[in-house]
Design a protein around this motif. Structure first.
Motif, PDB file in Angstrom:
ATOM      1  N   GLN A   1      -5.784  -0.111   8.842  1.00 60.14           N
ATOM      2  CA  GLN A   1      -6.965   0.580   9.359  1.00 60.14           C
ATOM      3  C   GLN A   1      -6.762   0.975  10.829  1.00 60.14           C
ATOM      4  OE1 GLN A   1     -10.865  -1.353   8.746  1.00 60.14           O
ATOM      5  NE2 GLN A   1     -11.443   0.627   7.869  1.00 60.14           N
ATOM      6  N   LYS A   2      -6.122   0.068  11.587  1.00 58.89           N
ATOM      7  CA  LYS A   2      -5.824   0.352  12.998  1.00 58.89           C
ATOM      8  C   LYS A   2      -4.913   1.579  13.103  1.00 58.89           C
ATOM      9  CE  LYS A   2      -5.914  -3.410  15.530  1.00 58.89           C
ATOM     10  NZ  LYS A   2      -5.454  -4.717  16.042  1.00 58.89           N
ATOM     11  N   ASN A   3      -4.060   1.724  12.093  1.00 60.54           N
ATOM     12  CA  ASN A   3      -3.067   2.801  12.052  1.00 60.54           C
ATOM     13  C   ASN A   3      -3.662   4.133  11.568  1.00 60.54           C
ATOM     14  OD1 ASN A   3      -0.333   3.569  12.359  1.00 60.54           O
ATOM     15  ND2 ASN A   3      -0.077   3.527  10.114  1.00 60.54           N
ATOM     16  N   GLY A   4      -4.941   4.101  11.167  1.00 63.04           N
ATOM     17  CA  GLY A   4      -5.572   5.322  10.688  1.00 63.04           C
ATOM     18  C   GLY A   4      -5.383   5.586   9.208  1.00 63.04           C
ATOM     19  N   ASP A   5      -4.837   4.614   8.485  1.00 61.16           N
ATOM     20  CA  ASP A   5      -4.688   4.785   7.031  1.00 61.16           C
ATOM     21  C   ASP A   5      -6.062   4.719   6.357  1.00 61.16           C
ATOM     22  OD1 ASP A   5      -1.980   4.749   7.598  1.00 61.16           O
ATOM     23  OD2 ASP A   5      -1.727   2.638   7.036  1.00 61.16           O
ATOM     24  N   LEU A   6      -6.130   5.291   5.162  1.00 63.90           N
ATOM     25  CA  LEU A   6      -7.395   5.308   4.418  1.00 63.90           C
ATOM     26  C   LEU A   6      -7.564   3.988   3.652  1.00 63.90           C
ATOM     27  CD1 LEU A   6      -9.703   7.376   3.490  1.00 63.90           C
ATOM     28  CD2 LEU A   6      -8.329   7.614   1.398  1.00 63.90           C
ATOM     29  N   ILE A   7      -8.741   3.366   3.786  1.00 63.84           N
ATOM     30  CA  ILE A   7      -9.023   2.118   3.071  1.00 63.84           C
ATOM     31  C   ILE A   7     -10.097   2.404   2.018  1.00 63.84           C
ATOM     32  CG2 ILE A   7      -9.693  -0.301   3.256  1.00 63.84           C
ATOM     33  CD1 ILE A   7      -7.211   0.306   4.903  1.00 63.84           C
ATOM     34  N   ILE A   8      -9.780   2.057   0.779  1.00 63.89           N
ATOM     35  CA  ILE A   8     -10.666   2.390  -0.340  1.00 63.89           C
ATOM     36  C   ILE A   8     -11.083   1.108  -1.067  1.00 63.89           C
ATOM     37  CG2 ILE A   8     -10.907   3.744  -2.462  1.00 63.89           C
ATOM     38  CD1 ILE A   8      -8.342   5.292  -1.570  1.00 63.89           C
ATOM     39  N   GLY A   9     -12.358   1.023  -1.384  1.00 58.91           N
ATOM     40  CA  GLY A   9     -12.829  -0.070  -2.236  1.00 58.91           C
ATOM     41  C   GLY A   9     -13.198   0.478  -3.601  1.00 58.91           C
ATOM     42  N   VAL A  10     -12.712  -0.148  -4.650  1.00 60.22           N
ATOM     43  CA  VAL A  10     -13.056   0.283  -6.005  1.00 60.22           C
ATOM     44  C   VAL A  10     -14.021  -0.744  -6.597  1.00 60.22           C
ATOM     45  CG1 VAL A  10     -12.191   0.901  -8.277  1.00 60.22           C
ATOM     46  CG2 VAL A  10     -10.820   1.411  -6.244  1.00 60.22           C
ATOM     47  N   ASP A  11     -15.221  -0.270  -6.886  1.00 59.81           N
ATOM     48  CA  ASP A  11     -16.264  -1.106  -7.459  1.00 59.81           C
ATOM     49  C   ASP A  11     -16.389  -2.412  -6.657  1.00 59.81           C
ATOM     50  OD1 ASP A  11     -17.990  -0.493  -9.948  1.00 59.81           O
ATOM     51  OD2 ASP A  11     -17.630  -2.650 -10.060  1.00 59.81           O
ATOM     52  N   ARG A  12     -16.270  -3.556  -7.302  1.00 59.96           N
ATOM     53  CA  ARG A  12     -16.431  -4.835  -6.603  1.00 59.96           C
ATOM     54  C   ARG A  12     -15.479  -4.965  -5.406  1.00 59.96           C
ATOM     55  NH1 ARG A  12     -19.403  -8.743  -7.020  1.00 59.96           N
ATOM     56  NH2 ARG A  12     -18.888 -10.675  -5.949  1.00 59.96           N
TER      57      ARG A  12
END
Lengths: 228, 228
Positions: B26-37
């Motif tokens: 996240q610090k690096n600017g990458d995309l963080i995705i949560g799927v459902d739970r």
């Protein structure tokens, strides 16, 4: 005769009551099989297997020595071979011991290549002739196999969900009489229809396929595993 | 841009250093995705996902409310649908966010129908075009995918074993320059060649196939899981 085989999968995924299952089975005269490290894990449960199969390369010499003293029938496999230990075990159980059905424990979890051996081996023509006599069980899943035909698949007590996985090319797969329906589905490659449920007040769903082999995975959510 | 997605698989199977991986990403600017739970599980790790996808039926209203306040891009899926949440996530990541590669966490373990969704979806034509940009990671396995072609598959540090699983019909599969060899293997149905190893002092093996899709499963034994 029924048979139960313990493979080398992590014990955290075994059914909670594995010792009771196996102790009752042995008392009942069922065949108890240890596959490779599973042979030693059985002895740790104070259950001496009737049959042990493997190259036993994951065991220390002292662990193997214990098995060689206590187990009557030991089959040593060659690590470079055509059949995996799991496949050799299934052939031995059905051909030499003429068992009626076989339950695999310790067949899931851990190294995913190991789990896929235990799942995909059902497609091997030498094994698939026994597919409808084989069940895989762990702490939250029960897997059964169905070839071409028409079935009323019975609900398994304690497992609210089921998924149907076509493991190879399938023709005209139908899942009827359940929460989610599938009609005349055909595919050249594996697909899975997950998180289905039995309808209220029913005890089966209808499964029909013209060709192919499917795994029905009965499952439940468990707190135990999530809360360790 | 890289992306990381957390799915709903049991946390006991997550990589030990998941929080470090995701915080650095996240610090690096990458995309963080949560799927459902997985969206809620990310928040429990104090990581706010950039994107949340699911029908969220496994979340309590208070858990969903927290996500709705913090996450900028939420995509609500329909539980009766053609695409699973995992498939919808992959399409969104590659088509809407144009990510270069995607690492799936929490995609293994638990209910086996859920795991097979995450494995078999790679065969879906809408997903397989991104297959070589997708990696699955848990605490003892790393899975990458390869279509028809010729590859020097690099050793993954810390993973002494590898297995090659053909997930559908395969033609002329070759595994060379490794402990166990396979030459010109063809099959109409899935097969797995497990427990292979890199040769001493080498950092790759040669993989070649004329058609089909294979998963290469890098793995290691772990004490942690066995000793709980």
């Amino acid at each position: 005769m029924k048979a139960y085989a313990l493979l080398g999968g992590p014990r955290q995924l075994w059914p909670k009551n594995i010792k009771e299952i196996l102790t009752a089975a042995q008392k009942n005269g069922d065949l108890i099989i240890g596959v490779d490290r599973g042979s030693f894990l059985l002895e740790e449960l104070n259950i001496i297997p009737d049959l042990a199969i493997g190259d036993f390369d994951s065991l220390k010499p002292s662990e193997l020595a214990k098995i060689e003293v206590t187990v009557k029938d030991i089959r040593y496999s060659n690590p470079i071979k055509d059949l995996t230990d799991s496949e050799l075990m299934i052939q031995t159980a059905f051909k030499d011991y003429h068992v009626a059905d076989l339950t695999l424990l310790g067949a899931t979890g851990g190294r995913i290549d190991h789990f896929l051996v235990n799942l995909f081996m059902i497609l091997n023509p030498d094994i698939r002739k026994f597919a409808d006599q084989i069940t895989l069980i762990d702490c939250q899943n029960k897997i059964k196999f169905f070839g071409a035909g028409e079935y009323k698949v019975q609900k398994e007590e304690g497992y609210p969900y089921f998924g149907v996985a076509s493991l190879e090319e399938v023709k005209n797969l139908n899942i009827l009489g359940s929460r989610y329906l599938l009609e005349k589905f055909s595919s050249l490659y594996p697909r899975i229809f997950s998180s289905n449920e039995f309808l209220p007040n029913t005890h089966s769903f209808d499964l029909k396929l013209d060709s192919g082999l499917v795994a029905v995975i009965f499952s439940k959510d468990i707190d135990r595993f999530y809360n360790i």
